[in-house]
Design a protein around this motif. Sequence first.
Motif, PDB file in Angstrom:
ATOM      1  N   LYS A  22       0.807  -1.219   0.000  1.00 49.77           N
ATOM      2  CA  LYS A  22       0.000   0.000   0.000  1.00 49.77           C
ATOM      3  C   LYS A  22       0.841   1.271   0.000  1.00 49.77           C
ATOM      4  O   LYS A  22       0.472   2.281  -0.622  1.00 49.77           O
ATOM      5  N   LEU A  23       1.971   1.254   0.713  1.00 49.69           N
ATOM      6  CA  LEU A  23       2.718   2.490   0.971  1.00 49.69           C
ATOM      7  C   LEU A  23       4.097   2.536   0.315  1.00 49.69           C
ATOM      8  O   LEU A  23       4.750   3.573   0.356  1.00 49.69           O
ATOM      9  N   GLY A  24       4.534   1.431  -0.263  1.00 51.12           N
ATOM     10  CA  GLY A  24       5.859   1.390  -0.874  1.00 51.12           C
ATOM     11  C   GLY A  24       6.821   0.534  -0.061  1.00 51.12           C
ATOM     12  O   GLY A  24       6.726   0.449   1.161  1.00 51.12           O
ATOM     13  N   ARG A  25       7.770  -0.093  -0.755  1.00 47.26           N
ATOM     14  CA  ARG A  25       8.679  -1.024  -0.076  1.00 47.26           C
ATOM     15  C   ARG A  25       9.540  -0.338   0.977  1.00 47.26           C
ATOM     16  O   ARG A  25       9.953  -0.952   1.952  1.00 47.26           O
ATOM     17  N   GLY A  26       9.821   0.958   0.786  1.00 48.92           N
ATOM     18  CA  GLY A  26      10.672   1.653   1.743  1.00 48.92           C
ATOM     19  C   GLY A  26      10.000   2.005   3.048  1.00 48.92           C
ATOM     20  O   GLY A  26      10.652   2.519   3.964  1.00 48.92           O
ATOM     21  N   THR A  27       8.707   1.718   3.176  1.00 50.98           N
ATOM     22  CA  THR A  27       7.981   2.063   4.399  1.00 50.98           C
ATOM     23  C   THR A  27       8.492   1.283   5.609  1.00 50.98           C
ATOM     24  O   THR A  27       8.608   1.818   6.708  1.00 50.98           O
ATOM     25  N   VAL A  28       8.769  -0.006   5.411  1.00 48.42           N
ATOM     26  CA  VAL A  28       9.264  -0.864   6.489  1.00 48.42           C
ATOM     27  C   VAL A  28      10.593  -1.457   6.041  1.00 48.42           C
ATOM     28  O   VAL A  28      10.691  -2.031   4.953  1.00 48.42           O
ATOM     29  N   ARG A  29      11.607  -1.323   6.875  1.00 44.80           N
ATOM     30  CA  ARG A  29      12.940  -1.832   6.570  1.00 44.80           C
ATOM     31  C   ARG A  29      13.167  -3.165   7.270  1.00 44.80           C
ATOM     32  O   ARG A  29      12.875  -3.307   8.459  1.00 44.80           O
ATOM     33  N   THR A  30      13.664  -4.142   6.524  1.00 44.70           N
ATOM     34  CA  THR A  30      14.058  -5.423   7.105  1.00 44.70           C
ATOM     35  C   THR A  30      15.494  -5.335   7.602  1.00 44.70           C
ATOM     36  O   THR A  30      16.382  -4.929   6.854  1.00 44.70           O
ATOM     37  N   VAL A  31      15.707  -5.681   8.865  1.00 40.78           N
ATOM     38  CA  VAL A  31      17.056  -5.750   9.424  1.00 40.78           C
ATOM     39  C   VAL A  31      17.375  -7.232   9.577  1.00 40.78           C
ATOM     40  O   VAL A  31      16.847  -7.894  10.465  1.00 40.78           O
ATOM     41  N   ARG A  32      18.211  -7.724   8.679  1.00 35.39           N
ATOM     42  CA  ARG A  32      18.432  -9.158   8.572  1.00 35.39           C
ATOM     43  C   ARG A  32      18.886  -9.766   9.901  1.00 35.39           C
ATOM     44  O   ARG A  32      19.801  -9.274  10.555  1.00 35.39           O
ATOM     45  N   GLY A  33      18.183 -10.819  10.282  1.00 37.96           N
ATOM     46  CA  GLY A  33      18.520 -11.532  11.508  1.00 37.96           C
ATOM     47  C   GLY A  33      17.953 -10.924  12.769  1.00 37.96           C
ATOM     48  O   GLY A  33      18.048 -11.528  13.839  1.00 37.96           O
ATOM     49  N   LEU A  34      17.358  -9.731  12.655  1.00 36.10           N
ATOM     50  CA  LEU A  34      16.848  -9.039  13.844  1.00 36.10           C
ATOM     51  C   LEU A  34      15.350  -8.782  13.780  1.00 36.10           C
ATOM     52  O   LEU A  34      14.633  -9.030  14.741  1.00 36.10           O
ATOM     53  N   GLY A  35      14.852  -8.254  12.670  1.00 34.99           N
ATOM     54  CA  GLY A  35      13.431  -7.950  12.575  1.00 34.99           C
ATOM     55  C   GLY A  35      13.147  -6.793  11.650  1.00 34.99           C
ATOM     56  O   GLY A  35      13.753  -6.670  10.578  1.00 34.99           O
ATOM     57  N   TYR A  36      12.277  -5.906  12.091  1.00 34.88           N
ATOM     58  CA  TYR A  36      11.817  -4.807  11.259  1.00 34.88           C
ATOM     59  C   TYR A  36      11.920  -3.480  11.998  1.00 34.88           C
ATOM     60  O   TYR A  36      11.814  -3.420  13.220  1.00 34.88           O
ATOM     61  N   GLN A  37      12.087  -2.402  11.227  1.00 36.17           N
ATOM     62  CA  GLN A  37      11.982  -1.052  11.769  1.00 36.17           C
ATOM     63  C   GLN A  37      11.359  -0.164  10.709  1.00 36.17           C
ATOM     64  O   GLN A  37      11.265  -0.524   9.529  1.00 36.17           O
ATOM     65  N   LEU A  38      10.929   1.039  11.131  1.00 38.08           N
ATOM     66  CA  LEU A  38      10.370   1.989  10.191  1.00 38.08           C
ATOM     67  C   LEU A  38      11.422   2.341   9.152  1.00 38.08           C
ATOM     68  O   LEU A  38      12.596   2.552   9.472  1.00 38.08           O
ATOM     69  N   GLY A  39      11.012   2.431   7.886  1.00 36.63           N
ATOM     70  CA  GLY A  39      11.927   2.793   6.822  1.00 36.63           C
ATOM     71  C   GLY A  39      12.239   4.282   6.834  1.00 36.63           C
ATOM     72  O   GLY A  39      11.740   5.045   7.661  1.00 36.63           O
ATOM     73  N   THR A  40      13.054   4.689   5.909  1.00 35.36           N
ATOM     74  CA  THR A  40      13.465   6.084   5.829  1.00 35.36           C
ATOM     75  C   THR A  40      12.984   6.780   4.580  1.00 35.36           C
ATOM     76  O   THR A  40      13.069   7.992   4.463  1.00 35.36           O
ATOM     77  N   GLU A  41      12.459   6.030   3.633  1.00 39.68           N
ATOM     78  CA  GLU A  41      11.955   6.665   2.423  1.00 39.68           C
ATOM     79  C   GLU A  41      10.819   5.827   1.838  1.00 39.68           C
ATOM     80  O   GLU A  41      10.741   4.632   2.047  1.00 39.68           O
ATOM     81  N   ARG A  42       9.996   6.516   1.085  1.00 38.42           N
ATOM     82  CA  ARG A  42       8.874   5.822   0.444  1.00 38.42           C
ATOM     83  C   ARG A  42       9.303   5.468  -0.976  1.00 38.42           C
ATOM     84  O   ARG A  42       9.736   6.338  -1.727  1.00 38.42           O
ATOM     85  N   SER A  43       9.199   4.204  -1.312  1.00 41.51           N
ATOM     86  CA  SER A  43       9.598   3.758  -2.640  1.00 41.51           C
ATOM     87  C   SER A  43       8.501   2.923  -3.259  1.00 41.51           C
ATOM     88  O   SER A  43       7.643   2.393  -2.554  1.00 41.51           O
ATOM     89  N   PRO A  44       8.475   2.783  -4.576  1.00 45.55           N
ATOM     90  CA  PRO A  44       7.418   2.019  -5.243  1.00 45.55           C
ATOM     91  C   PRO A  44       7.405   0.564  -4.806  1.00 45.55           C
ATOM     92  O   PRO A  44       8.445   0.022  -4.429  1.00 45.55           O
TER      93      PRO A  44
END
Length: 235
Positions: free
Chosen positions: A213-235
Amino acid sequence: MVDATGGRPGPGASDARRVLLVEDDRALAAMLEEILVSAGYLVEVARDGQAGLHLGLSRSYDAVVLDRGLPAIEGLDLLARLRSRGVTTPVLVLSALGLARDRVDGLDAGAEDYLAKPFDIDELLARVRALLRRHGDVADTLPVPGGRFAVSVRTVVGGSGETHLSERESALLAVLARRPGRVFSRSELVAEVFPDAEDDGVVDTYVHYLRRKLGRGTVRTVRGLGYQLGTERSP
């Protein structure tokens, strides 16, 4: 809900504002807890600075009532650590140190209000209410990649217009957006957003929904740890 540190819910806890009380004096902590619970707040109690730091970083609260003279981690040091980790929860400092210089130190450390001990109970409750009122509008609108997230109406407004989210999409985005610098494990997100889920795969599913809905950059995957809020909105 009863926390291991001694917190307990007040009447109507499902709709109550959540308050973290960090106070090492057991008698005073019990009195303050009873006052806040009777006023309708859901209260969790930490009896030293280390426990307060853990709860402040791992759980979401509407307000923190914080003593200065704490064991393990001093109150203003605790506050500074919370602010440095991106925790913006409004804080009311309670302290026996009541000189003007002490109040200035507390406010400079990141507190929104400062009340010297001994204090009047009605004034304490009034200050907590004022704290929540002042920060209510701010807490309801959170910056996210590419726009602003209006939590209460579950809508992200940005350059591409309005995007409406489901209840669980909104809950997941709110947790990430309120701690933008923090990486959440899947198990933490399950506990915060999907407590009835049978496994943590539901987190991946809803991260996918948000990205769609919001773009892949909305949520960032941190490998081996989990997720955090992204820094940019991307398609």
